[in-house]
Design a protein around this motif. Structure first.
Motif, PDB file in Angstrom:
ATOM      1  N   UNK A 136       0.857  -1.186   0.000  1.00  0.00           N
ATOM      2  CA  UNK A 136       0.000   0.000   0.000  1.00  0.00           C
ATOM      3  C   UNK A 136       0.892   1.234   0.000  1.00  0.00           C
ATOM      4  N   UNK A 137       0.636   2.135  -0.939  1.00  0.00           N
ATOM      5  CA  UNK A 137       1.423   3.376  -1.056  1.00  0.00           C
ATOM      6  C   UNK A 137       0.564   4.533  -0.581  1.00  0.00           C
ATOM      7  N   UNK A 138       1.105   5.283   0.378  1.00  0.00           N
ATOM      8  CA  UNK A 138       0.395   6.406   0.995  1.00  0.00           C
ATOM      9  C   UNK A 138       1.312   7.621   1.065  1.00  0.00           C
ATOM     10  N   UNK A 139       0.747   8.821   1.264  1.00  0.00           N
ATOM     11  CA  UNK A 139       1.593   9.980   1.549  1.00  0.00           C
ATOM     12  C   UNK A 139       2.366   9.761   2.851  1.00  0.00           C
ATOM     13  N   UNK A 140       3.533  10.344   2.956  1.00  0.00           N
ATOM     14  CA  UNK A 140       4.397  10.134   4.121  1.00  0.00           C
ATOM     15  C   UNK A 140       3.700  10.514   5.421  1.00  0.00           C
ATOM     16  N   UNK A 141       2.855  11.553   5.380  1.00  0.00           N
ATOM     17  CA  UNK A 141       2.179  12.028   6.596  1.00  0.00           C
ATOM     18  C   UNK A 141       1.049  11.107   7.050  1.00  0.00           C
ATOM     19  N   UNK A 142       0.646  10.154   6.214  1.00  0.00           N
ATOM     20  CA  UNK A 142      -0.443   9.234   6.577  1.00  0.00           C
ATOM     21  C   UNK A 142       0.055   7.836   6.906  1.00  0.00           C
ATOM     22  N   UNK A 143       1.368   7.618   6.781  1.00  0.00           N
ATOM     23  CA  UNK A 143       1.885   6.259   6.842  1.00  0.00           C
ATOM     24  C   UNK A 143       1.930   5.688   8.258  1.00  0.00           C
ATOM     25  N   UNK A 144       2.039   6.561   9.254  1.00  0.00           N
ATOM     26  CA  UNK A 144       2.236   6.077  10.631  1.00  0.00           C
ATOM     27  C   UNK A 144       1.062   5.225  11.110  1.00  0.00           C
ATOM     28  N   UNK A 145      -0.165   5.694  10.892  1.00  0.00           N
ATOM     29  CA  UNK A 145      -1.335   4.939  11.372  1.00  0.00           C
ATOM     30  C   UNK A 145      -1.517   3.625  10.624  1.00  0.00           C
ATOM     31  N   UNK A 146      -1.236   3.633   9.301  1.00  0.00           N
ATOM     32  CA  UNK A 146      -1.405   2.412   8.510  1.00  0.00           C
ATOM     33  C   UNK A 146      -0.336   1.373   8.834  1.00  0.00           C
ATOM     34  N   UNK A 147       0.843   1.830   9.275  1.00  0.00           N
ATOM     35  CA  UNK A 147       1.970   0.913   9.510  1.00  0.00           C
ATOM     36  C   UNK A 147       1.786   0.035  10.739  1.00  0.00           C
ATOM     37  N   UNK A 148       0.734   0.301  11.528  1.00  0.00           N
ATOM     38  CA  UNK A 148       0.460  -0.543  12.704  1.00  0.00           C
ATOM     39  C   UNK A 148      -0.149  -1.881  12.275  1.00  0.00           C
ATOM     40  N   UNK A 149      -0.667  -1.927  11.031  1.00  0.00           N
ATOM     41  CA  UNK A 149      -1.307  -3.143  10.519  1.00  0.00           C
ATOM     42  C   UNK A 149      -0.228  -4.114  10.041  1.00  0.00           C
ATOM     43  N   UNK A 150      -0.220  -5.298  10.618  1.00  0.00           N
ATOM     44  CA  UNK A 150       0.790  -6.296  10.252  1.00  0.00           C
ATOM     45  C   UNK A 150       0.326  -7.114   9.045  1.00  0.00           C
ATOM     46  N   UNK A 151       1.290  -7.671   8.292  1.00  0.00           N
ATOM     47  CA  UNK A 151       0.947  -8.537   7.169  1.00  0.00           C
ATOM     48  C   UNK A 151       0.781  -7.822   5.849  1.00  0.00           C
ATOM     49  N   UNK A 152       1.187  -6.547   5.784  1.00  0.00           N
ATOM     50  CA  UNK A 152       1.124  -5.784   4.535  1.00  0.00           C
ATOM     51  C   UNK A 152       2.289  -4.793   4.534  1.00  0.00           C
ATOM     52  N   UNK A 153       2.889  -4.565   3.356  1.00  0.00           N
ATOM     53  CA  UNK A 153       3.994  -3.604   3.234  1.00  0.00           C
ATOM     54  C   UNK A 153       3.424  -2.208   3.017  1.00  0.00           C
ATOM     55  N   UNK A 154       3.697  -1.316   3.950  1.00  0.00           N
ATOM     56  CA  UNK A 154       3.184   0.053   3.875  1.00  0.00           C
ATOM     57  C   UNK A 154       4.334   0.987   3.526  1.00  0.00           C
ATOM     58  N   UNK A 155       4.186   1.728   2.421  1.00  0.00           N
ATOM     59  CA  UNK A 155       5.235   2.645   1.964  1.00  0.00           C
ATOM     60  C   UNK A 155       4.732   4.083   2.073  1.00  0.00           C
ATOM     61  N   UNK A 156       5.525   4.934   2.692  1.00  0.00           N
ATOM     62  CA  UNK A 156       5.208   6.358   2.790  1.00  0.00           C
ATOM     63  C   UNK A 156       6.095   7.140   1.847  1.00  0.00           C
ATOM     64  N   UNK A 157       5.514   7.624   0.730  1.00  0.00           N
ATOM     65  CA  UNK A 157       6.303   8.340  -0.280  1.00  0.00           C
ATOM     66  C   UNK A 157       5.929   9.819  -0.303  1.00  0.00           C
ATOM     67  N   UNK A 158       6.848  10.622  -0.853  1.00  0.00           N
ATOM     68  CA  UNK A 158       6.697  12.076  -0.743  1.00  0.00           C
ATOM     69  C   UNK A 158       6.119  12.741  -1.982  1.00  0.00           C
ATOM     70  N   UNK A 159       6.326  12.127  -3.165  1.00  0.00           N
ATOM     71  CA  UNK A 159       5.874  12.804  -4.382  1.00  0.00           C
ATOM     72  C   UNK A 159       5.545  11.792  -5.476  1.00  0.00           C
ATOM     73  N   UNK A 160       4.941  12.301  -6.540  1.00  0.00           N
ATOM     74  CA  UNK A 160       4.519  11.464  -7.663  1.00  0.00           C
ATOM     75  C   UNK A 160       5.704  10.753  -8.311  1.00  0.00           C
ATOM     76  N   UNK A 161       6.828  11.461  -8.458  1.00  0.00           N
ATOM     77  CA  UNK A 161       8.005  10.841  -9.078  1.00  0.00           C
ATOM     78  C   UNK A 161       8.517   9.640  -8.287  1.00  0.00           C
ATOM     79  N   UNK A 162       8.432   9.708  -6.948  1.00  0.00           N
ATOM     80  CA  UNK A 162       8.855   8.571  -6.127  1.00  0.00           C
ATOM     81  C   UNK A 162       7.939   7.362  -6.360  1.00  0.00           C
ATOM     82  N   UNK A 163       6.645   7.615  -6.521  1.00  0.00           N
ATOM     83  CA  UNK A 163       5.695   6.527  -6.788  1.00  0.00           C
ATOM     84  C   UNK A 163       6.015   5.869  -8.134  1.00  0.00           C
ATOM     85  N   UNK A 164       6.338   6.702  -9.140  1.00  0.00           N
ATOM     86  CA  UNK A 164       6.703   6.175 -10.464  1.00  0.00           C
ATOM     87  C   UNK A 164       7.956   5.307 -10.354  1.00  0.00           C
ATOM     88  N   UNK A 165       8.954   5.796  -9.597  1.00  0.00           N
ATOM     89  CA  UNK A 165      10.196   5.026  -9.404  1.00  0.00           C
ATOM     90  C   UNK A 165       9.912   3.689  -8.721  1.00  0.00           C
TER      91      UNK A 165
END
Length: 512
Positions: A136-165
């Motif tokens: 799951x890809x989320x904005x960096x400011x939203x990643x903390x709450x989602x990262x408490x969920x185990x069994x899924x990789x949570x990525x906090x990215x800063x911009x559109x170019x990072x998502x493309x990469x």
């Protein structure tokens, strides 16, 4: 070209999957978004186009159609910006589609291509894990709450170019994980403590009983007697939140967008204190697309209503359903949503309009009719749902100036937790009954048997003190909690005697 991107939206406090389907072809340039989008979603095409251009991507001479499926549920908010942008890029073969089948994307785009915080990241992460989605890809400011969920990789990215990469496997981003044990280690760092309160031993005792049995409580006393001070310390003696309770409470704050970005979980019981000018929709929840209200924000915590008679009558009356059912159902023409609202109600009020009816040192200027009219603002059915009424007298100077402090919250909490454990054992196997306050007539008959002495004492109280019929069950429930605090298997006469004292508003003192 066609692409499909996985995204999600919230409905109540839960999430559901949304598939962002994109079709791109060479025609006059335009973007059309279908699938019941609201205005915020319709406006996303302007944000997406600007974000793409400012990220160095030119998509001129393309006709783009975006469908948000399922198309029969209204979509709202700005969190679809990122999946729409990625869908357009994938349809134009700028982004590799290999990872899109196992990756869920959400995020609001700034015009420069950076990602902004979204609402509901926690319930969306829970749903993504349930569906077996890997990333799951989320904005960096939203990643903390989602990262408490185990069994899924949570990525906090800063911009559109990072998502493309990330999607083109051009960069090795690390998933964010939050250790729930570490989060719970920070729990119970309350800045308030019962030892701060001078005197008021009777009120403290009543609050301890309320906390031990999950009872609603109302405090009556003149201005400055410490009612608000006591109420604010009530969460410090309640049992600690379990992980399941913390998750459910955090979900509510997450979908409302009021969870701080640095907070993974709400680990302390909420304390909500709305002003008496609050509307019924703000208290219960509402809106064209229903949002949770104060009663839901207080879920698994305390809802404190100060100056209770000052609240509008219709506002107080809407409290009756959540107090009875521990949930709120909000119905609209196109949808019906349910929000949890299992809270303890703590209320405070003056005994009369001027406030000094029960004050031994200051004279009350109110007439009997004025006092009765003031007290009548709180209806019988609402009062019926409040187990404990306690008078809070003014604090004497001797107690105020005393150097000694009272019991600490930590000590009181240990007794409360022990009493709650007894109740959990007693009600094991019974649905939706976790403490004495939840007992119905059937449970009272089964678990609160009285001997002849207790029956006589209760009968005498009902007749001599002028207690109302509604007080009967309340007294028995409270006396059961007092017995639990003393680790007594049976309800004894002294438990009944103490419980009788906690029915101040049922006596004929105020004309009830």
């Amino acid at each position: 070209m066609f692409s499909k991107v996985l995204s999600a939206a919230t409905f109540g406090i839960d999430a559901y999957k949304v598939e962002v389907e994109t079709h791109s072809e060479k025609q006059l340039p335009s973007i059309t978004i279908v699938g019941l989008p609201d205005n915020a979603v319709k406006e996303s095409k302007e944000r997406v186009l600007a974000a793409l251009k400012n990220s160095g991507i030119d998509l001129s001479f393309k006709k783009i159609t975006v469908n948000l499926a399922p198309a029969d549920i209204k979509k709202e908010g700005s969190a679809f910006d990122l999946p729409i942008a990625i869908g357009i890029l994938a349809a134009n073969e700028i982004v590799n589609q290999n990872l899109l089948e196992k990756t869920l994307l959400l995020g609001e785009l700034s015009l420069d291509g950076s990602l902004r915080k979204i609402k509901g990241a926690l319930p969306i992460a829970v749903e993504a894990r349930r569906l077996g989605i890997e990333n799951i890809i989320l904005p960096k400011d939203s990643v903390r709450e989602a990262s408490i969920v185990e069994g899924i990789n949570v990525y906090g990215l800063e911009c559109l170019n990072e998502v493309i990469q990330f999607l083109n496997s051009e960069n090795n981003f690390e998933p964010v994980h939050t250790d729930k044990d570490e989060v719970f280690a920070e729990v119970n760092t309350y800045h308030l403590d019962f030892s701060d309160v001078k005197g008021q031993e009777n009120a403290k005792r009543a609050l301890e009983i309320a906390a031990a049995g999950g009872h609603n409580i109302i405090m009556i006393g003149p201005p400055g007697s410490g009612k608000t001070m006591l109420a604010k310390r009530l969460p410090t003696i309640l049992p600690p939140l379990t992980f399941e309770e913390a998750l459910e409470t955090t979900k509510i704050h997450s979908v409302a967008g009021i969870l701080p970005k640095d907070k993974a979980l709400i680990t302390e019981r909420p304390f909500r204190s709305p002003h008496h000018t609050v509307s019924d929709a703000a208290l219960i929840g509402g809106g064209s697309i229903p949002r949770p209200g104060e009663v839901s924000f207080a879920h698994h915590g305390v809802l404190f209503l100060d100056e209770l008679p000052e609240f509008k009558k219709n506002v107080l009356e809407v409290l009756r359903q959540p107090l009875e059912d521990s949930k709120v159902t909000i119905s609209r023409s196109k949808m019906s949503l349910e929000f949890p609202a299992n809270f303890m109600l703590a209320a405070a009020m003056n005994p009369c309009p001027c406030g000094y009816f029960t004050d031994p040192t200051k004279e009350c200027t109110c007439t009997t009719a004025q006092i009765q009219k003031y007290m009548a603002k709180i209806s019988g059915p609402l009062l019926d749902r409040i187990d404990i009424h306690i008078e809070v007298p003014p604090v004497k100077f001797k107690e105020l100036s005393s150097a000694s402090s009272g019991e600490k919250s930590e000590v009181i909490r240990k007794r409360v937790v022990a009493a709650r454990q007894i109740q959990l054992k007693r009600f094991a196997g019974l649905k939706n009954i976790y403490c004495n306050a939840h007992m119905g007539t059937k449970e009272i008959r089964k678990f609160c048997k009285l001997d002849n002495q207790c029956e006589e004492l209760l009968k005498m109280a009902m007749t001599r003190l002028g207690l109302s019929a509604r007080a009967y069950d309340r007294i028995i429930k409270v006396s059961r909690t007092i017995a639990d605090l003393e680790n007594s298997e049976n309800i004894l006469p002294q438990h009944i005697s103490e419980a009788i004292q906690y029915r101040a508003l049922d006596r004929e003192l105020w004309g009830h």
